[in-house]
Write a protein that holds these residues in place. Structure first.
Motif: not given
Length: 269
Positions: A30, A33, A52, A56, A224
């Motif tokens: 990630l 985000v 990802g 997440l 990501g």
């Protein structure tokens, strides 16, 4: 690109970074985000293999920890909780539906459904529980054990278990991955109907555009990062968006749609 306002988000991550390994083996799963999952809505997370999406979900649900940034359930910052606090939060405020069902084979359907409540020492609301059992269509299976059920029936037990404690949010990780198309469709309709009928929140990771089309909104990840959001998705629109993201070359050539779809089905990332 906008994200759901914090006051309306059942779950969210802010500037989320997750790094695995170090040096030459470092993987940035990630990469900054920020996304909110609105309360009372059904959100699907999609992306190419390695984008990802499962990372997440795991970090948003408190199953894994971020390298930096924040993950919140409502206004509760998960990083502020110790292991016991996280365990209690997952038990009392989060429901889970996994690809492998994760039912206890020695318990009946009824006992599997109420297991989270039993572990928390909470007496179930019988009227709401009865309504949930009718919603998932398991009234005549309550005294059966998982081995006596089809895959679709087992996943319906898992869905009922996830909603039994009236959690703030239910996270579903490839919930139709082990089901045939008919059973998968039934489970997806069940998730969508439960969201709309109870006002609960569902966040689902999937690789399947048909599954994503049952959601109110799809968020797309690539490398990501959050790259797009789509309201009122259809399978065709989702597939087109995925084709534009899935540009990873195979044998030095861009993957065609059929090969990319096969790769996505085989991936569980």
């Amino acid at each position: 690109m906008t994200t759901a306002p914090a006051r309306t988000a059942a779950a969210r991550v802010v500037d989320a970074v997750k790094v695995y390994g170090a040096g030459d083996t470092e993987v940035r799963a990630l990469d900054g985000v920020t996304v909110g999952f609105p309360a009372g809505r059904f959100t699907a997370i999609m992306g190419p293999s390695g984008s990802g999406k499962s990372t997440l979900m795991h970090c948003a649900a408190g199953l894994d920890t971020l390298t930096s940034g924040s993950a919140l359930i409502g206004d509760t910052d998960l990083s502020a909780l110790d292991d016991r606090g996280l365990t209690l939060l997952r038990r009392e405020r989060i429901g889970f539906v996994f690809q492998a069902f994760n039912l206890l084979p020695t318990l009946t359907v009824a006992e599997n459904i109420t297991l989270p409540l039993d572990l928390a020492g909470i007496a179930p609301d019988r009227a709401r529980l009865d309504a949930l059992i009718d919603t998932v269509g398991l009234r005549d299976r309550l005294h059966h054990r998982p081995s006596e059920l089809s895959g679709g029936q087992q996943q319906r037990v898992a869905v009922a278990r996830a909603f039994a404690g009236a959690p703030d949010v239910v996270f579903a990780d490839e919930p139709t991955g082990n089901l045939d198309s008919r059973s998968g469709e039934e489970v997806l309709r069940l998730l969508a109907d439960t969201v709309r009928g109870t006002g609960r929140t569902v966040v689902m990771v999937t690789h399947d555009p048909v599954a994503a089309a049952h959601a109110d909104e799809v968020v797309f990840l690539a490398d990501g990062r959050l790259v797009d959001r789509m309201a009122a998705p259809t399978a065709e629109r989702v597939l087109d968006r995925m084709k534009s993201l899935d540009t990873k070359p195979l044998d030095g050539r861009p993957a065609d749609a059929a090969t990319a779809a096969t790769a996505r089905r085989g991936a569980r990332t």
